[in-house]
Design an enzyme around this catalytic site. Structure first.
Site, mmCIF file in Angstrom:
data_model
loop_
_atom_site.group_PDB
_atom_site.id
_atom_site.type_symbol
_atom_site.label_atom_id
_atom_site.label_comp_id
_atom_site.label_asym_id
_atom_site.label_seq_id
_atom_site.Cartn_x
_atom_site.Cartn_y
_atom_site.Cartn_z
ATOM 1 N N ASP A 566 -15.272 21.777 -8.733
ATOM 2 C CA ASP A 566 -15.829 20.586 -9.395
ATOM 3 C C ASP A 566 -15.558 20.544 -10.895
ATOM 4 O O ASP A 566 -16.405 20.109 -11.680
ATOM 5 C CB ASP A 566 -17.345 20.493 -9.160
ATOM 6 N N ASP A 587 -12.155 20.547 -4.791
ATOM 7 C CA ASP A 587 -12.545 19.200 -5.227
ATOM 8 C C ASP A 587 -12.659 19.133 -6.751
ATOM 9 O O ASP A 587 -13.643 18.617 -7.294
ATOM 10 C CB ASP A 587 -13.887 18.797 -4.602
#
Length: 1925
Positions: A566, A587
């Site tokens: 992230d 991600d």
């Protein structure tokens, strides 16, 4: 002694530093020279008239300083605004080394006129140098700067300037040479001054306003202004100088004439003369003839015989008479405001108010006298887009970042302002060492921003800031990191880091980011060149964000975001990221916003992860991520498991992510995209798109992509352009957005079949068989079946000797025919190819046919031109063509076609066609066309032509004609300014013709000789229906911003033209030049591509589309001439003769003796230890004469430069610096040979100039003694150096370039597995019967080996005659060594080369080559049968730019010998030939016709030939070669063919057995263990008090005599050590002896903390360890360090491989999180103290202040020995109050500094005097109070620690092995008790208890620090013949 500041002055300084003074442009009258005149030399410091905010300099010692440089440095670093200089002549080279604003005022006789100046700085170098980009606001009054050099031709700067807001008032700048005033980048005001020089009086990249100044040149035809513009990013800025109310007159008695007002140094020169008096010595033309349309000069209201008015009919066409209406553009605020980016300012508050008023008044008078009102002109600062490759002098350093912090010339007396001086302009400054008004951290600066809705800028100085920052204010915020390279995030100097991670299941992702920005007012956020790094270690299911952006109009340019899971949350709103770096694992780009990533570097650091995770709640919600032109790859930590990562996965069912025009690396899985989870794929409504990507991970026809991915069409992709996706872009900084990134996409490579120089030609016939087929050729080296053959001189059996004859032999039918041409240069004008059937002509080359022109080996050349002014009757351009076609369906592969007439353009209006192409369906693949005007004619009005991967070069309209032509992947190279590349014509809008350029490169031709930046046009219309389309191409910086031009002013031909562009990149593209393109008015920016190949051609069946889809757009770096990967002729414009005795600015000085005014190191290792670790700086170590016995490992990253002092820089025999060591390693043992190297270069880049590297171990058998070594993959270059040793003298495992150097040794003394190029060097064996080289290439294709170019092989001086020297032996079967154009002495044996040993010859596959050598040892008749006499073709592989993959690491500035060029040897040595050659000979720059390539060579590879051009005598030379050598060549073929297939021929009577002297390697390879160097740092942590005595008390004056390894000394002078709040006077005496003189003086105002610098120093935080205090006195001088300590937290990182498929809990964290409340923002206040040593700061509780003085004894001369071991358990001072005799020199220190009178005397070295003054000092300090001193003053002081005075102060030098660091905590008010213990032999302990006062320091916690000494022993792995990796 010199008087020092009274206590009242110190108190005033404290107050001034605690309050930010309001800065104003106070006129000089407030601190004029009368204050200097009033100053006296009285003994009391209170008698001086200098104000409390001034520093006084007096050469006689009556001021605080006796030299200007030290005073200026102290003033800048201590916050003093003014330096007053008393009358004297100062012989120093003044270098401004700090950035703070300061005013320097020279004493006068009462008048402000420069004629009354009484201060002169004279020097034969440069009297004044301001060399820092960030300098702001240095003002000079009434000072003369005089360069005393006498040469009228040499550069002789009086001042050398850089930076902004430089000002000179009433000054003189005088030089007898060239360029008395030189400026790089910046803005400068010169007023009421005098400037004199011989020529080029004002030179450089000038932004200057000169008012009321007399300027003269002493030479005839001299130039007053010689300037050029400069490119910043994609914007080019003009260099502007305005001469206002000046006087340009000849100096009395000179008689010089024809002086030019200006000449352009380069493009962008601008000069304006207004209200100026011009004498008759000004040339009537005014401007030099070299001026052109890229320059601008204007005159207004000038007078005199040299003015425009008096010479209007003779003035240059580029000198304009300006009107009053134009003059508003040349006002002083406009000139400075439109100057270079990063330096410009419209503010004039830094200019002397009186002068500014005079300028404005004069300008108004000039305009009013003309009777015309003024209006704004647009001429002043033309800023046009271009690439960053603008031609700029290599001496100009990169442009600094914008620094807008305001600073005024003089301080106001008010001092009541409460904020940064820059606040008014909206800029706040953050620094790790903040000055007054600056902030120590970003959080504090953000907190200071008013919530007023206005745009505010925070400028962050270089450094690492550990904090979390939050931005929520109303109004735009700009954070700008300090950088010299705004387009290169890898060179960012600002890092904001923090460590914070949270489990994703906790829903606390948004508490972790380093930067959190939430703004709902749409004003936006802009980030420039800042690294944001979350250092939290990789942990499963843990988010650690680097950034969180929530809001519209947020952008990051050149930033870096680093983390793991992230990393970057593009949360809500609209964001743009350009030219930035983003790294993470799972991600790592995620969120809900609409985001555009442009030219970003997207790096995955963990295998098996996904890049993007975007979410939209439904189909109508805005959002999605677009990655355009990004580099999607992986980091070094990724591992080797490729194909396991994904472009993205859907964070919701409506996720959008698009990758277009990007490079997708091999780590991406073939599916491309992943589902969210197996049980919850979320793919039903996603849009995962890809378009026009490249790379191994991209979507191709063979790729199986995920079913939910979309391969976008052109029209679909158009929806994802920047403007389509983001909408309004006016809030973006498009200049920063369009910066060309520092990286480029990898070039798609194709493995080529191995080329050989021996072609199989069996049973061929000159009769065409008609068996050819129309298909892509299968080989570039083997003729297709049935082909007609062509070879140079017909040497191949059954071949023709030219193409003309081969074409004539083809049948006149419709059959398909092919012609195959062997390597060579064919001088012929080929008649038009004209037959009924198709013809395919294939040129020999080693790669894939038609894929590239760079490897071409066949050249057809002819010289024919035609003057077209006018065109003769009955003639046409086409008759000049070297190659022509007239029929249909013709294809050429890999042929160079050159018209060699007028290649330099010397004759104007003279056409020289390379190709005249008529007919239809004509194609060229990998071909090369070169000419001047009209190079390529596409002549058929109804024809279709195709050009792929080819090169077309020329000057004027060099692609022209009528046909429809499609250019795919071609390079278009221009040579001439102001010309067009294309000139197309159609008869009507429906006619067939037109040009389409697809994925082409438009750039400067490699053989261009002028700077073409922004001077070339894409095309002009040959008819009013011209059609030219440029799409998907790269437009380099040469393209004019308008892009296109009309045919002519009288005949524009623009009625119906189609000039269109689409999807281009580069600095010359439309988007970067929108205004100019639009202004042209006849071109169109297409929104989609409607000119595909199939739509514009009649068909594509005749086109070879083998490589069409795999073509990548060429880039400027890939441009080369055929036959090499780059320019085969290395441009040599340097000089090996230069100033070798003056240290460069900022150099680290090494000297055996101390040097006045310089910081010096006694050992080179000490200097190395002091170098910055950052690879972004390039430090120079300048070494003064001497022999330095040291063994060095140069291991820092980046570039490190060693310069030896030399007054003969081109002659190694006159070197004065030697680095020597005595070390040997047994080659039969297990130790690495490199362990013996005197200097081992293991860092990235190393350069050495005029240094001897000697190993004196001796000539012991089987002992390696290396002088120098370079590690594998590292680069080193030696210029005029000497390397000596015994066996294995020079180890090359990396890359080495040696120029004009000497290498001396015995067995295998040049050896290794790397690449070395020796140019114009001397190779000298010192023992007979040895081998010079022992090369070991890794494989037979490795680009490695040794090249000796224009070298001299001769025995070392004094070693006697030799006759058994071997040029080399093979360390393995892949050895590769070449001697080229070199002189081989008679010492070289007849065989030339030797086997490795008789039992292991290792000669199969070696390449031992010789080419064009001379001398008695060059005879080739008896050469070893495994050696090779190189041909023009085979020697080309050893050309410098081919041999090395890159040459940017070589400094050609100092190279003045041109490396060889293949084909330049017209008289190669034969068996019976021998002749002498001077060792200084060089290869001429021009190339000649190469000799015939031997097709029977045994070489296993073929290297391309250079493009060469013939002369009229070529035919005769070819005939001679053919008749004399042809038969022999064919015989030799048999011998070499046998050698190629593996047979080893060992002639018994010739072969030598070298076993006795050889070193044999074992079969195993032992890899050396990397050396780990662990430095020992000893930290002393003290918690002390600064005692400020009351001024009513008097105490004795004490003198501290200190000698340290880094010292500033002057015999008999006094040196002072200055601290932030403590001031000490320090005196350094001569080596002979020292006397301490004690006189009564004023009350001491400060305390100094001084600690010694031994090699090993142990200290504790208490005053006593083990109950005793001991000071160990070294036998010689030691170094004293004064520094601070701080704590640093180190966090280990744990690497965890994470799965790309998270758990359900992981998904839960993806809910949209509420923003953090503003109340959660933490503002941390910091107090930062400045120190000269990079340390950490530790605050220790308690009240005891401890510091230590180590008293060394000096014996003999003053030198610094290696550090001795000293144990310090407490602090001590040695106080001297009386004199008695004691052995050694006196080293004393005191807590007070006094002003005394009297002179320094010198005692004998054998005795010194030490006297204790305990009682007096103690009593004096007990009752002292400091009523006016406050703690706040010192908190905000810019000098919070001890400051070393540069001139009379011993400058602290860090030693090799230890650092002593001291922390000083400043109290609010204190009283002092000093207890002094005196010892004659040992150190004395002084305990100073803290007064009982209130402590207000912000450090409240207790911190304990430890001192650690670590000794590391490094063991190396065993080896036999040890080989370093």
């Amino acid at each position: 002694m010199r008087p020092w500041l009274p206590f009242s002055a110190l108190a005033a300084l404290a107050v001034a530093q605690s309050n930010t003074a309001t800065t104003t442009n106070t006129p000089l009258s407030s601190v004029d020279s009368t204050s200097i005149t009033a100053a006296s030399s009285a003994t009391s410091s209170t008698s001086t008239s200098a104000s409390k905010s001034t520093i006084t300099v007096a050469a006689d010692g009556s001021g605080q300083f006796s030299v200007i440089s030290a005073a200026l440095s102290y003033a800048q670093n201590s916050g003093y605004p003014t330096v007053l200089v008393k009358a004297a002549t100062y012989t120093e080279a003044l270098v401004v080394q700090a950035t703070q604003a300061v005013t320097v005022v020279g004493e006068t006789n009462g008048s402000k006129s420069y004629s009354s100046n009484q201060v002169t700085i004279v020097n034969s170098g440069t009297p004044l140098t301001i060399g820092l980009n960030s300098v702001q606001g240095i003002s000079w009054y009434n000072i003369n700067f005089v360069n005393t050099g006498t040469s009228t031709t040499a550069k002789a700067y009086a001042v050398s300037l850089r930076g902004t807001k430089n000002a000179f008032y009433n000054c003189q700048m005088i030089s007898a040479g060239v360029q008395p005033v030189y400026s790089t980048l910046g803005i400068t005001l010169i007023a009421n001054s005098y400037i004199e020089g011989y020529d080029k009086v004002l030179t450089g990249y000038l932004g200057m306003y000169i008012y009321n100044t007399a300027i003269t040149a002493l030479g005839s035809s001299a130039i007053l202004l010689y300037n050029q513009g400069y490119q910043v990013g994609t914007t080019f800025y003009n260099s502007t100088v305005v001469f206002d109310t000046c006087s340009l007159q000849a100096k009395s008695g000179t008689g010089n004439t024809n002086v030019y007002l200006a000449a352009p140094w380069g493009a962008g020169s601008q000069g304006i003369w207004r209200g100026t008096s011009m004498g008759s010595f000004i040339a009537p033309a005014g401007i030099h003839p070299s001026a052109n349309s890229a320059d601008y000069y204007g005159e207004f209201a000038n007078t005199g015989a040299g003015s425009y008015t008096a010479n209007s009919n003779k003035r240059s066409a580029y000198d304009y008479a300006l009107s009053a209406s134009q003059m508003s553009s040349w006002l002083i605020d406009q000139v400075f405001g439109n100057s270079f980016s990063g330096y410009s300012t419209f503010s004039t508050d830094w200019i002397d108010a009186d002068v500014l008023a005079s300028i404005k008044s004069a300008d108004a008078d000039q305009v009013s006298s003309s009777g015309t009102s003024s209006v704004t002109s647009s001429v002043l600062s033309t800023t046009v887009s271009a690439s960053g490759s603008s031609s700029v002098s290599s001496s100009v350093s990169s442009l600094a970042s914008v620094t807008t912090s305001a600073s005024a010339t003089l301080s106001s007396s008010s001092g009541t302002s409460t904020s940064s001086a820059s606040t008014a302009s909206g800029t706040y400054v953050v620094s790790t060492s903040p000055a007054a008004g600056e902030y120590s951290n970003v959080t504090a600066a953000i907190a200071a921003l008013p919530n007023d809705g206005q745009t505010k800028t925070i400028l962050i100085r270089a450094g690492t800031y550990s904090e979390q920052i939050s931005i929520t204010r109303t109004g735009k915020v700009i954070l700008r990191g300090d950088t010299d390279f705004p387009n290169d995030y890898t060179k960012n100097t600002v890092t904001i880091s923090f460590s914070n991670g949270q489990l994703t299941s906790a829903g606390k992702d948004e508490v972790t980011p380093v930067i959190y920005a939430k703004k709902n007012d749409n004003t936006g956020l802009a980030l420039y060149n800042i690294n944001f790094q979350n250092t939290y270690p990789q942990t499963k299911n843990t988010a650690a964000l680097a950034a969180d952006f929530y809001g519209n109009n947020m952008a990051a340019y050149g930033c870096s975001f680093v983390g793991f899971q992230d990393t970057l949350l593009a949360n809500k709103g609209k964001q743009v990221f350009s030219n930035s770096y983003i790294e993470g694992s799972i991600d790592f780009i995620w969120g809900f916003s609409t985001a555009y990533f442009h030219q970003c570097y997207i790096a995955t650091n963990t295998a098996g992860a996904c890049i993007a995770a975007q979410s939209r709640t439904d189909a109508s919600t805005a959002g999605g991520y677009v990655f355009d032109s990004c580099y999607v790859t992986y980091t070094s930590s990724y591992g080797s498991t490729f194909g396991q990562s994904y472009l993205g996965r859907p964070y919701s069912n409506f996720s959008i992510a698009v990758y277009m025009n990007s490079y997708i690396d091999k780590h991406i899985n073939s599916a491309g995209w992943s589902v969210w989870q197996t049980s919850n794929p979320q793919t039903s409504n996603v849009l995962f798109g890809e378009f026009n990507n490249t790379g191994p991970g991209s979507w191709t026809s063979s790729t199986t992509r995920a079913t939910f991915a979309t391969n976008l069409t052109d029209s679909q992709a158009a929806s994802y352009s920047l403007s389509s996706w983001i909408g309004d872009t006016t809030w973006l900084d498009m200049d920063a957005y369009n910066y060309v990134p520092s990286y480029s996409f990898p070039t798609t490579s194709t493995t080529n079949p191995t080329a050989t120089t021996s072609a199989t030609v069996t049973s061929v016939s000159t009769t065409a068989t008609g068996n050819a087929i129309w298909a892509h050729p299968t080989s570039g080296t083997t003729p297709p079946a049935g082909a007609v053959l062509v070879s140079a001189q017909g040497t191949v059996s059954g071949s023709f000797s030219n193409l003309t004859a081969a074409l004539a032999s083809l049948p006149s039918d419709s059959s398909v025919q092919s012609v195959f041409i062997y390597p060579g240069t064919y001088t012929e004008q080929v008649p038009s190819v004209n037959r009924a059937g198709p013809v395919m002509i294939i040129g020999y080359q080693g790669g894939n046919p038609g894929q590239s022109y760079s490897g071409n080996q066949v050249t057809i050349t002819f010289a024919r031109g035609l003057s077209v002014s006018p065109l003769p009757t009955g003639h046409s351009d086409a008759e000049t063509a070297t190659f022509s076609t007239a029929s249909n369906k013709i294809a050429l592969y890999n042929i160079n076609i050159v018209n060699s007439d007028n290649l330099d353009g010397a004759e104007s209006s003279y056409v020289t066609l390379a190709g005249s192409i008529y007919g239809t369906q004509i194609a060229f693949y990998g071909c090369y066309f070169n000419g001047w005007q009209d190079t390529l004619l596409t002549g058929s009005t109804a024809g279709y032509h195709y050009y792929e991967s080819s090169y077309i070069g020329g000057a004027i309209d060099f692609i022209w004609g009528y046909s429809k032509a499609y250019f795919k992947g071609c390079t278009i190279g221009a040579k001439r300014a102001s010309s067009a590349m294309t000139a197309q014509s159609r008869a009507s809008s429906t006619a067939i013709g037109g040009y389409i350029f697809d994925q082409c490169l438009f750039t400067t031709a490699p053989d261009a000789t002028v700077d073409l930046t922004q001077k070339v046009y894409l095309g002009r219309p040959y008819s009013q229906y011209a059609l030219v389309v440029v799409k998907n191409s790269y437009l380099d910086s040469l393209i004019n911003p308008s892009g296109w031009k009309i045919w002519s002013a009288t005949d524009p031909r623009t009625g119906y033209i189609t000039f269109a562009e689409f999807n281009n990149s580069g600095p010359g593209n439309w988007e970067n030049n929108n205004a100019s393109r639009t202004a042209f008015g006849y071109a169109t920016l297409l929104s989609s591509d409607s000119y595909s190949l199939s739509s514009v051609m009649d068909s594509t069946s005749w086109i070879d589309l083998t490589y069409f889809d795999s073509i990548t757009t060429p880039q400027p770096s890939s441009v080369s001439t055929p036959g090499s990967t780059s320019n085969t002729t290395t441009p040599v414009n340097g000089s090996s003769v230069y100033d070798g005795i003056t240290p460069p600015a900022g150099a680290y000085i090494v000297s055996k003796t101390s040097i006045e005014g310089m910081t010096t190191y006694s050992y080179i290792q000490d200097a190395l230890n002091a170098l910055p670790t950052s690879s972004k700086v390039t430090p120079t170590v300048f070494i003064y004469p001497g022999v330095y016995t040291e063994q060095l490992v140069v291991n820092r990253s980046g570039t490190t430069i060693f310069r030896g002092y030399s007054n003969a820089t081109d002659d190694y025999s006159q070197n004065q610096v030697t680095i020597t060591y005595n070390a040997g390693v047994d080659t039969q043992g297990d130790q690495s040979n490199s362990d013996s190297a005197t200097v081992y270069a293991t860092g990235n880049y190393f350069q050495a100039y005029n240094i001897n590297f000697d190993n004196t171990y001796g000539q012991q058998k089987n002992i390696a003694s290396l002088g120098f070594a370079v590690k594998s993959s590292k680069y080193a270059s030696l210029y005029a150096c000497r390397v000596t040793g015994n066996q294995d003298t020079l180890l090359i495992n990396g890359y080495l370039f040696a120029f004009k150097s000497l290498i001396v040794g015995s067995i295998d003394f040049i050896w290794g597995s790397g690449s070395a190029y020796f140019l114009s060097s001397t190779i000298s064996p010192d023992t007979d019967d040895i081998n010079i080289t022992a090369d070991k290439r890794t494989t037979n294709t490795t680009q490695a080996g040794f090249v000796f170019d224009q070298c001299k092989i001769t025995p070392y001086t004094g070693t006697g005659a030799m006759s058994k020297i071997s040029l080399g032996r093979p360390w393995n079967n892949f050895a590769r060594v070449a001697y080229i154009n070199s002189y081989l002495d008679s010492c070289v044996e007849a065989a030339g080369w030797e086997q490795w040993s008789s039992s292991s010859p290792q000669t199969d596959g070696v390449l031992f080559g010789e080419y064009c050598n001379s001398g008695p040892g060059a005879a080739t008749g008896s050469r070893a049968n495994f050696s090779t006499q190189l041909t023009d073709a085979s020697v080309a592989q050893f050309q410098l730019t081919t041999f090395f993959p890159i040459t940017s690491w070589i400094n050609f500035t100092y190279v003045d010998v041109t490396p060889f060029v293949a084909g330049t040897c017209s008289n190669p040595v034969t068996a019976s030939t021998s002749f002498a050659m001077s060792s200084t000979s060089s290869v001429p720059l021009s190339t000649t016709l190469s000799t015939l390539m031997s097709l029977t060579s045994s070489s296993s590879s073929s290297v391309p030939l250079t493009t060469l051009y013939t002369t009229k005598t070529v035919t005769d030379k070819e005939t001679l070669i053919t008749s004399s050598t042809l038969s022999d060549v064919m015989i030799t073929s048999t011998v070499y063919a046998t050698n190629d297939v593996g047979s080893t021929i060992t002639p018994a009577p010739v072969t030598k057995t070298t076993t006795a002297k050889a070193t044999t390697t074992t079969s195993s390879t032992i890899v050396e263990v990397d050396v780990t160097s662990i430095s020992t740092t000893v930290v002393t942590q003290d918690n002390g008090l600064t005692i400020t005595p009351d001024p009513v008390y008097k105490t004795s004056t004490l003198t501290s005599t200190t000698i340290i390894s880094a010292e500033t000394t002057k015999a008999g002078k006094t040196s002072t050590v200055q601290g932030t709040v403590t001031i000490t006077t320090v005196k350094t005496v001569t080596p002979a002896a020292t006397t301490s003189t004690i006189d009564a003086g004023q009350t001491i105002t400060s305390t100094i903390s001084v600690t010694p610098k031994p090699s090993t120093l142990t200290s504790s935080t208490t005053t006593t360890i083990s109950g005793s205090t001991t000071t160990v006195t070294s036998k010689s001088a030691s170094t004293i360090y004064i520094s601070q300590t701080s704590l640093k937290t180190t966090t280990k990182k744990v690497t965890t491989t994470l799965s790309c498929i998270p758990t359900a809990a992981a998904k839960a964290k993806r809910d949209i999180l509420a923003p953090r409340a503003a109340s959660l923002t933490t503002v941390t206040q910091y107090t930062t103290f400045l120190t000269y040593v990079k340390t950490s700061t530790v605050s220790i509780p308690g009240s005891t202040y401890s510091s230590t003085i180590t008293v060394p004894t000096t014996i003999g001369s003053t030198t610094t020995l290696k550090p001795a071991t000293t144990t310090v358990t407490a602090t001590s001072f040695k106080i001297v109050t009386s004199v008695y005799t004691q052995p050694g020199s006196t080293f004393t220190s005191t807590t007070t500094s006094t002003q005394t009178v009297g002179k320094t005397t010198t005692l004998k070295a054998s005795t010194s005097t030490i006297t204790s003054t305990v009682g007096i000092t103690s009593t004096s300090y007990k009752t002292i109070t400091a009523p006016t001193a406050t703690v706040s003053s010192f908190k905000t002081s810019s000098v919070a620690s001890t400051t070393t005075l540069p001139r009379q102060t011993v400058l602290v030098t860090k030693s090799a092995d230890e650092t002593v660091k001291t922390t000083t905590t400043l109290p609010q008010t204190t009283s002092t008790v000093v207890k002094t213990v005196t010892s004659s032999e040992k150190g004395v302990t002084i305990t100073v208890p803290k007064a009982e006062v209130t402590k207000t320091t912000t450090v409240k916690s207790t911190v304990t620090a430890f001192s650690t000494a670590v000794k590391t022993t490094v063991w190396r792995s065993p080896r036999s013949r040890v080989y370093d990796i």
